[in-house]
Design an enzyme around this catalytic site. Structure first.
Site, short mmCIF file in Angstrom:
data_model
loop_
_atom_site.label_atom_id
_atom_site.label_comp_id
_atom_site.label_asym_id
_atom_site.label_seq_id
_atom_site.Cartn_x
_atom_site.Cartn_y
_atom_site.Cartn_z
N LEU A 180 97.20 -53.16 -27.26
CA LEU A 180 98.27 -52.20 -27.55
C LEU A 180 98.67 -51.43 -26.30
O LEU A 180 99.85 -51.13 -26.09
CB LEU A 180 97.82 -51.23 -28.64
CG LEU A 180 97.44 -51.84 -29.99
CD1 LEU A 180 97.03 -50.74 -30.97
CD2 LEU A 180 98.57 -52.67 -30.56
N SER B 56 94.27 -45.11 -36.56
CA SER B 56 94.15 -46.36 -37.29
C SER B 56 94.31 -46.05 -38.77
O SER B 56 94.00 -44.94 -39.22
CB SER B 56 92.78 -47.01 -37.05
OG SER B 56 92.53 -48.04 -37.97
N TYR C 270 83.87 -45.49 -36.83
CA TYR C 270 85.25 -45.75 -36.41
C TYR C 270 86.23 -44.89 -37.20
O TYR C 270 87.12 -44.26 -36.62
CB TYR C 270 85.56 -47.24 -36.62
CG TYR C 270 86.91 -47.66 -36.09
CD1 TYR C 270 87.14 -47.75 -34.72
CD2 TYR C 270 87.94 -47.99 -36.96
CE1 TYR C 270 88.38 -48.15 -34.23
CE2 TYR C 270 89.18 -48.38 -36.48
CZ TYR C 270 89.39 -48.46 -35.12
OH TYR C 270 90.62 -48.85 -34.65
N THR D 17 95.79 -58.74 -31.52
CA THR D 17 95.39 -58.51 -30.13
C THR D 17 94.34 -59.54 -29.73
O THR D 17 93.78 -60.24 -30.58
CB THR D 17 94.82 -57.09 -29.95
OG1 THR D 17 93.64 -56.95 -30.77
CG2 THR D 17 95.84 -56.03 -30.36
N SER E 71 95.09 -54.01 -21.66
CA SER E 71 95.15 -55.08 -22.64
C SER E 71 95.60 -54.55 -23.99
O SER E 71 95.67 -53.34 -24.21
CB SER E 71 93.77 -55.76 -22.80
OG SER E 71 92.82 -54.84 -23.29
N ASP F 192 87.16 -43.99 -17.45
CA ASP F 192 86.41 -43.77 -18.69
C ASP F 192 87.00 -42.51 -19.30
O ASP F 192 86.85 -41.42 -18.74
CB ASP F 192 84.93 -43.58 -18.37
CG ASP F 192 84.09 -43.22 -19.59
OD1 ASP F 192 84.67 -42.94 -20.67
OD2 ASP F 192 82.85 -43.20 -19.48
N VAL F 193 87.68 -42.63 -20.43
CA VAL F 193 88.42 -41.49 -20.98
C VAL F 193 87.52 -40.34 -21.40
O VAL F 193 87.98 -39.20 -21.55
CB VAL F 193 89.32 -41.91 -22.15
CG1 VAL F 193 90.46 -42.77 -21.67
CG2 VAL F 193 88.52 -42.61 -23.25
#
Length: 257
Positions: free
Chosen positions: A17, A148, A161, A196, A15, A57-58
């Protein structure tokens, strides 16, 4: 680098990006492994694109190994890693009620966003290193990481974040220097306000999005996932782009809150 006939792993590819990037790469001849936790969306997209879905799961090395091996097993040389999996969180260092920021949630954001990015980059690059050079320069592949602008201008409540995304920016140049020995380029994109599905639909959602993009100088709107995907493709195809962090934000600069 020529995209046609190579394989790629796109984390968070089901989903947003990641999906847009998977579509862009597939449209240009790439065999895409969609690495995501969402099985329904991931499988549907992979089937549509003629790719492969791997539940991933990265932050889990074994699952990342499986996703990377799936790309190798396509028979097309693995040359592209795109890290776009991530989670967000908003909480102050000391909350209004006087309680400290949750260490558990801070650790979770770092684990997924930063360590997850490093995990796929290191495992993916090791697999890319086993391929033959793709050109006379000795290029074997490209890693694109997603950070980001919060990494550069974090707002109130973005501590976890911003720290996770800042870590991605911080490792870009060292990673590019490390991986130069095996012919792998590394670049990072710092998106701003991108439209998004996370923002929802309807009048309330549109009003909220309008407030978010109000500070964008031009164009006066949110960025499109397809525009992000186009930038990723450009960074992959341009062989002299290496070790760079690129803002993708319409010129916005975040205020404190």
């Amino acid at each position: 680098m020529d995209l046609n006939g190579v394989s790629a792993v796109v984390s968070g590819g089901a989903s947003g990006l990641g999906e847009a990037t998977a579509r862009e790469l597939a449209a240009n001849g790439v065999k895409v492994v969609v690495a995501d936790l969402n099985e329904d969306k991931g499988k549907a997209l992979a089937d549509e694109l003629g790719g492969v879905f791997v539940k991933t799961d990265v932050s889990d090395p074994a699952q990342v190994e499986t996703a990377v091996q799936a790309a190798v097993d396509t028979g097309a040389p693995l040359r592209i890693i795109v890290n776009s999996a991530g989670i967000g969180w908003a909480e102050r260092t000391v909350n209004r009620d006087g309680s400290p920021h949750s260490l558990e949630t801070y650790t979770k954001v770092i684990q997924v966003n930063l360590i997850g990015t490093f995990n796929l980059m290191r495992i993916g690059a090791a697999a890319i290193a086993k391929t033959e050079p793709a050109d006379a320069d000795g290029l074997r592949g490209v890693v694109i990481n997603t950070a980001s602008i919060a990494a550069l201008e974090g707002q109130t409540g973005q501590l976890a974040y911003s720290a996770s995304k800042g870590g991605i920016v911080g490792m870009t140049l060292p990673a590019a220097r490390d991986l130069a020995a095996i012919g792998v380029r590394v670049n990072t994109v710092c998106p701003g306000i991108i439209d998004t599905p996370i923002y929802g639909e309807g009048e309330a959602a549109e009003a909220f999005k309008a407030k978010l993009y109000a500070p964008v100088p031009f164009p006066k709107r949110m960025g499109k996932p397809s525009e992000f995907a186009h930038l990723v493709r450009s960074l992959i195809e341009n062989d002299y782009m290496n070790g760079e962090t690129v803002r993708f934000d319409g010129g916005i600069r975040f205020q404190p809150k």
